[in-house]
Motif scaffolding. Sequence first.
Motif, mmCIF file in Angstrom:
data_model
loop_
_atom_site.group_PDB
_atom_site.id
_atom_site.type_symbol
_atom_site.label_atom_id
_atom_site.label_comp_id
_atom_site.label_asym_id
_atom_site.label_seq_id
_atom_site.Cartn_x
_atom_site.Cartn_y
_atom_site.Cartn_z
ATOM 1 N N SER A 140 0.813 -1.214 0.000
ATOM 2 C CA SER A 140 0.000 0.000 0.000
ATOM 3 C C SER A 140 0.856 1.278 0.000
ATOM 4 O O SER A 140 0.322 2.379 0.139
ATOM 5 C CB SER A 140 -0.931 -0.008 1.215
ATOM 6 O OG SER A 140 -0.154 -0.086 2.388
ATOM 7 N N ALA A 141 2.137 1.124 -0.139
ATOM 8 C CA ALA A 141 3.016 2.300 -0.078
ATOM 9 C C ALA A 141 3.082 3.010 -1.421
ATOM 10 O O ALA A 141 2.864 2.420 -2.474
ATOM 11 C CB ALA A 141 4.418 1.880 0.338
ATOM 12 N N ARG A 142 3.424 4.298 -1.355
ATOM 13 C CA ARG A 142 3.712 5.044 -2.573
ATOM 14 C C ARG A 142 5.222 5.101 -2.789
ATOM 15 O O ARG A 142 5.713 5.047 -3.910
ATOM 16 C CB ARG A 142 3.178 6.471 -2.443
ATOM 17 C CG ARG A 142 3.361 7.268 -3.740
ATOM 18 C CD ARG A 142 3.024 8.733 -3.552
ATOM 19 N NE ARG A 142 4.065 9.444 -2.824
ATOM 20 C CZ ARG A 142 5.171 9.954 -3.389
ATOM 21 N NH1 ARG A 142 5.386 9.822 -4.679
ATOM 22 N NH2 ARG A 142 6.052 10.594 -2.647
ATOM 23 N N LEU A 143 5.979 5.191 -1.697
ATOM 24 C CA LEU A 143 7.434 5.315 -1.761
ATOM 25 C C LEU A 143 8.068 4.218 -0.912
ATOM 26 O O LEU A 143 7.866 4.174 0.297
ATOM 27 C CB LEU A 143 7.868 6.694 -1.228
ATOM 28 C CG LEU A 143 9.364 6.925 -1.013
ATOM 29 C CD1 LEU A 143 10.147 6.757 -2.317
ATOM 30 C CD2 LEU A 143 9.592 8.325 -0.422
ATOM 31 N N VAL A 144 8.805 3.349 -1.569
ATOM 32 C CA VAL A 144 9.476 2.263 -0.848
ATOM 33 C C VAL A 144 10.981 2.457 -0.946
ATOM 34 O O VAL A 144 11.512 2.749 -2.024
ATOM 35 C CB VAL A 144 9.072 0.892 -1.431
ATOM 36 C CG1 VAL A 144 9.937 -0.225 -0.863
ATOM 37 C CG2 VAL A 144 7.604 0.614 -1.139
ATOM 38 N N ALA A 145 11.643 2.319 0.189
ATOM 39 C CA ALA A 145 13.088 2.510 0.246
ATOM 40 C C ALA A 145 13.783 1.164 0.246
ATOM 41 O O ALA A 145 13.719 0.422 1.224
ATOM 42 C CB ALA A 145 13.456 3.281 1.521
ATOM 43 N N GLY A 146 14.453 0.842 -0.841
ATOM 44 C CA GLY A 146 15.207 -0.403 -0.910
ATOM 45 C C GLY A 146 16.269 -0.437 0.170
ATOM 46 O O GLY A 146 16.848 0.588 0.524
ATOM 47 N N THR A 147 16.556 -1.627 0.666
ATOM 48 C CA THR A 147 17.515 -1.747 1.762
ATOM 49 C C THR A 147 18.941 -1.753 1.225
ATOM 50 O O THR A 147 19.166 -1.955 0.034
ATOM 51 C CB THR A 147 17.304 -3.071 2.512
ATOM 52 O OG1 THR A 147 17.822 -4.124 1.685
ATOM 53 C CG2 THR A 147 15.850 -3.331 2.789
ATOM 54 N N GLY A 148 19.884 -1.562 2.112
ATOM 55 C CA GLY A 148 21.273 -1.798 1.749
ATOM 56 C C GLY A 148 21.466 -3.276 1.455
ATOM 57 O O GLY A 148 20.792 -4.132 2.051
ATOM 58 N N CYS A 149 22.375 -3.594 0.540
ATOM 59 C CA CYS A 149 22.555 -5.009 0.160
ATOM 60 C C CYS A 149 23.171 -5.797 1.317
ATOM 61 O O CYS A 149 22.768 -6.929 1.587
ATOM 62 C CB CYS A 149 23.381 -5.132 -1.114
ATOM 63 S SG CYS A 149 24.938 -4.225 -1.112
ATOM 64 N N ASN A 150 24.121 -5.187 2.011
ATOM 65 C CA ASN A 150 24.694 -5.866 3.175
ATOM 66 C C ASN A 150 23.650 -5.982 4.280
ATOM 67 O O ASN A 150 23.561 -7.008 4.968
ATOM 68 C CB ASN A 150 25.903 -5.089 3.708
ATOM 69 C CG ASN A 150 27.026 -4.998 2.694
ATOM 70 O OD1 ASN A 150 27.243 -5.911 1.913
ATOM 71 N ND2 ASN A 150 27.736 -3.881 2.703
#
Lengths: 342, 342, 342, 342
Positions: A140-150
């Motif tokens: 349900s989000a408009r803006l999703v923040a991808g995580t750091g790969c580590n």
Amino acid sequence: MTHRIAILGASGYTGAELVRLIATHPDMTITALSADRKAGMAMAEVFPFLRHLDLPRLCKIDEIDFSQVDLCFCALPHGTTQEVISALPRNLKIVDLSADFRLRDAAAYEKWYGAPHKALDLQAEAVYGLTEFYRSEIASARLVAGTGCNAATGQFALRPLIAAGVIDLDDILIDLKAGVSGAGRTPKEMLLHAELSGGTHTYSAGGKHRHLGEFDQEFSKIAGRPVMVQFTPHLLPMNRGILATVYVKGDAKTIHQTLESAYASEPFLQVLPFGQLPSTRDIVGSNYCHLGVIGDRIPGRAVVVSVLDNLNKGSSGQALQNANLMLGLPETMGLTLAPIFP
Amino acid sequence: MTHRIAILGASGYTGAELVRLIATHPDMTITALSADRKAGMAMAEVFPFLRHLDLPRLCKIDEIDFSQVDLCFCALPHGTTQEVISALPRNLKIVDLSADFRLRDAAAYEKWYGAPHKALDLQAEAVYGLTEFYRSEIASARLVAGTGCNAATGQFALRPLIAAGVIDLDDILIDLKAGVSGAGRTPKEMLLHAELSGGTHTYSAGGKHRHLGEFDQEFSKIAGRPVMVQFTPHLLPMNRGILATVYVKGDAKTIHQTLESAYASEPFLQVLPFGQLPSTRDIVGSNYCHLGVIGDRIPGRAVVVSVLDNLNKGSSGQALQNANLMLGLPETMGLTLAPIFP
Amino acid sequence: MTHRIAILGASGYTGAELVRLIATHPDMTITALSADRKAGMAMAEVFPFLRHLDLPRLCKIDEIDFSQVDLCFCALPHGTTQEVISALPRNLKIVDLSADFRLRDAAAYEKWYGAPHKALDLQAEAVYGLTEFYRSEIASARLVAGTGCNAATGQFALRPLIAAGVIDLDDILIDLKAGVSGAGRTPKEMLLHAELSGGTHTYSAGGKHRHLGEFDQEFSKIAGRPVMVQFTPHLLPMNRGILATVYVKGDAKTIHQTLESAYASEPFLQVLPFGQLPSTRDIVGSNYCHLGVIGDRIPGRAVVVSVLDNLNKGSSGQALQNANLMLGLPETMGLTLAPIFP
Amino acid sequence: MTHRIAILGASGYTGAELVRLIATHPDMTITALSADRKAGMAMAEVFPFLRHLDLPRLCKIDEIDFSQVDLCFCALPHGTTQEVISALPRNLKIVDLSADFRLRDAAAYEKWYGAPHKALDLQAEAVYGLTEFYRSEIASARLVAGTGCNAATGQFALRPLIAAGVIDLDDILIDLKAGVSGAGRTPKEMLLHAELSGGTHTYSAGGKHRHLGEFDQEFSKIAGRPVMVQFTPHLLPMNRGILATVYVKGDAKTIHQTLESAYASEPFLQVLPFGQLPSTRDIVGSNYCHLGVIGDRIPGRAVVVSVLDNLNKGSSGQALQNANLMLGLPETMGLTLAPIFP
């Protein structure tokens, strides 16, 4: 119905990986690719491995008509990203791959990234993009923040263990080995083949790596009290792949069972039989994360090993998984490519 | 309707690559996997990168009920292959990846492989599997012989040029650079990481490489007279990829136009703009072959460079492309995965 | 008596290799190291692998008292070098590793390097530094111009053959495979580990590589008439080493004997038994060049393979060998380190 | 006066490294080289990188006249070694590179190596060969047992800290990253280039690695009470080099000072300034060990990183250092070669 996709920052490795993945996605079409300094060039000039695809030319961000875009991936550097996303339409669905919206707390952002956050409203709005643990929020989000790969690699090993209370929260140690593509395509002496191949070294050791901000935020939230892990990353002479060797205190079999239960129905998180540990070779190019648990000869200690592809499950694959959720598509769509070996 | 697929010799690299490709093929299902010495094991034990797939256990060949198989890939060593295929049902569609049925002439086989052929009837029946040049024969064939990976790389560069008469047939030189996965998974001192990484050397130099048998057969057939090329392969410290630097005498622009025309409608053969030469990095993991042409400073000389992935377009991808034709499926089905980079 | 040595451009790979070699040289002491942009730093900060050595700090060139220097190695970029050496004392012995003084002809320099030469008197004075063929001139020279590393590799294979008239001068082809350290330490996208590892491609193909200027100059001089070779370099995913596959027309055994005779008493040029071809792995880190000859299946054609370490025999080892001659020291002094393998 | 040297097991990597090092040693001459299965071959056939050296042919052990040998290096597999050394003259000086005489305790040997020791008298006689800590015993020993390469890397980081009582003895963790040459030259599937390059995995995890026997023996001896460390090795896609990331609890600055004091006069053990951590790239091919210390963000925790070349300081360089002592030569003789980079 196909969804119209824009990718900002398409001249970097995560941008190219998004294009690679979306090329086989049945319900997405790339309609815009931006790369400010390479605007006007064909993608095949910047990434010849994509020359078989029919793609739009690279353009500047302000040349994109966002009213014709259903979802936008943003693969720009942190700092820059805040300003770019602030200027985009407020109803545009965005999956951001930068570090700018991972931390919920403005002070934490400033501490780890060395500058005050310039888009506090967006920071408040953003959902942390670790798909398997934030599914409904992401959908349900408009803006999703991808995580750091580590940060993703470590969390897949640890979140269920912290939640279940089966390990000592005061003695968690993550020794991480990372391939070089995570450092990006910008030329730096330390990233040259002649410098890197055939050797290894630590980086950001001693508790300085920025992904610690994510570990602190997430683990403390799960535990309901502050949790600080020790974290030492190493750079390895390989292009893709992260292996996190996670040292914990707790019963190894219980730990294994906890992970197995937690991930029993997860399509991308594969827990190996007890006592087997995974290799980065077995996940290259894919959205899979392999996890293994072994007990140490010292009673009460266990080792959890987690591997994933930093460009795929660690960033672009995760981003696509989140985009699927945001668009109401099956979560695994376009993501079930097998790894490539050898 | 799904086609039921058996793979014989599934514990080698080309067998595993077939599994990887077929995993995303919409109209094929793997129903049997053989590996004599590893019979009984799960594929995930032999190739952990395939652990996310639901695959039959490895078995012995004689445990397979071939009446329930629509098409069989055979990825066994040469020599052995003749005997195995001789014992299979005579109506079974077979794509063979070994060298056993590539040469039409029994004497040529004996010359290059050092032993008389033991299945002359099958040798006579087999169709040479270079898809782009034998499409109609392959579509109606029962037994298709996959080409050598080096042989394919050289032929993609040269066949249209020989056919069009635009190069000197008596002065063709192929200097080839090959990755190590083509040498297979059987342990040998010379294939160890410690031996190979960080260096290069020639192998089978001086006209001894067996793929010369294929060059001789095919080029002479096209030219209508004997053609002998000079061929020097080199082993490189990389896992996948072949780059053939082909030196010819002729007009470079005419050569480029000849290739462009010949391959204008080929989905997998991509001719770069004149003067640009390809890199193996841009085809890894895919069924694409990139070709480039440049003129030399010495008038009348040109260089054609051809690159492909030895495990994919050079063997398993080609095999699947042929299988699609034999089963009446679209030729590109399951084969349009983008390469992986970096 | 120890000779006092200055190295200009000590922050690059050839500079560091000079330091490594001179560290074990019994009759040389490094008294000055320059690196303009890193002046003031310790060499151990720029090259930690040299931290066990007691070395002068990096300085600017104009901080060096050249009256206290017996011989100066100049490892600066071409172009810059002309100006720097013009400003040095005219009685200072200099071994230059750049391209600035390799070509005897001003027009040839301008053709290959794209700018007029600014130190024509020095260009006239300089001796071409291919030690084995210019020994007496080098011994009495003040300014010696180190050869291109690719140029050296090709010349070791071809000079005796051209001199002896045993090959066709109009059909010489050099297909060369080079490691990446030859491209230097300056960060460029195409030199990143993520770009280079695991693949190969041509560069400066079609007769554009600058080392052709050296081939033309030297081969024409030996032959007494113009000789133009065809030359295609390839970049390989390895740090050190060059392998030149040299295709010639002539009798292979005669060619082998010609090389064996020519190099019978050469300490660093090792001719393998007829039919054996060398590997770059076997010369890494050393001043040795291995050569092999094989006949092709096509009568009258032969392949000569020459390998050397581009940073050592191809530049810094050669430079030290020349310096030994210029200082009246045994030619092999400090240069007999074995290669390193694996 | 030159000392006459025999090397048993000269066809493996440590044997070849011994030859490489002794080639520049001013007071040693190799008079015998054994390799049972390759007896009769020239060393240049087995290791072409040594072709410039004048070496005895490989022979069988019983062909060597040990009355003409001053010191013998034994580079044979464990198990075999016991029997071979038992049969050698009892007055012959021997430096053994196998695991057979590292453990003082017969039960410990049987536990870690899975079979009873067959030469208990020799086991009792042998001196543990970690030069910097057993100098006087080694100088007067007849039989010295070279240490495990991983065991050496960890001990250089930890011995002074345990001795000084500056770390918690109950919470020591060694996460180790090792290059592949330590696994030897015997062909195994898991050591192939195609299997190893581009990835990483753990091995002998969970407290199963045999070098733990050495850690237990040595650390408990220093501490005067049982000390058990946790130890997880990883295999990396590099040929030479070990990096041990050692996690301890104690004051980081005190730890750094302790190492600096302990190694202040050690020629081969280089402690970096506080807060700097070493890279394996900087010790390749040399007898140097670089050590660094950093504090973690969590108070009371420190990370010590130790790097060395497994074939050199970890085995053959160490062996030569010990041989120098046993023969009354300067300890550093023949060992001051600089590392090679890149």
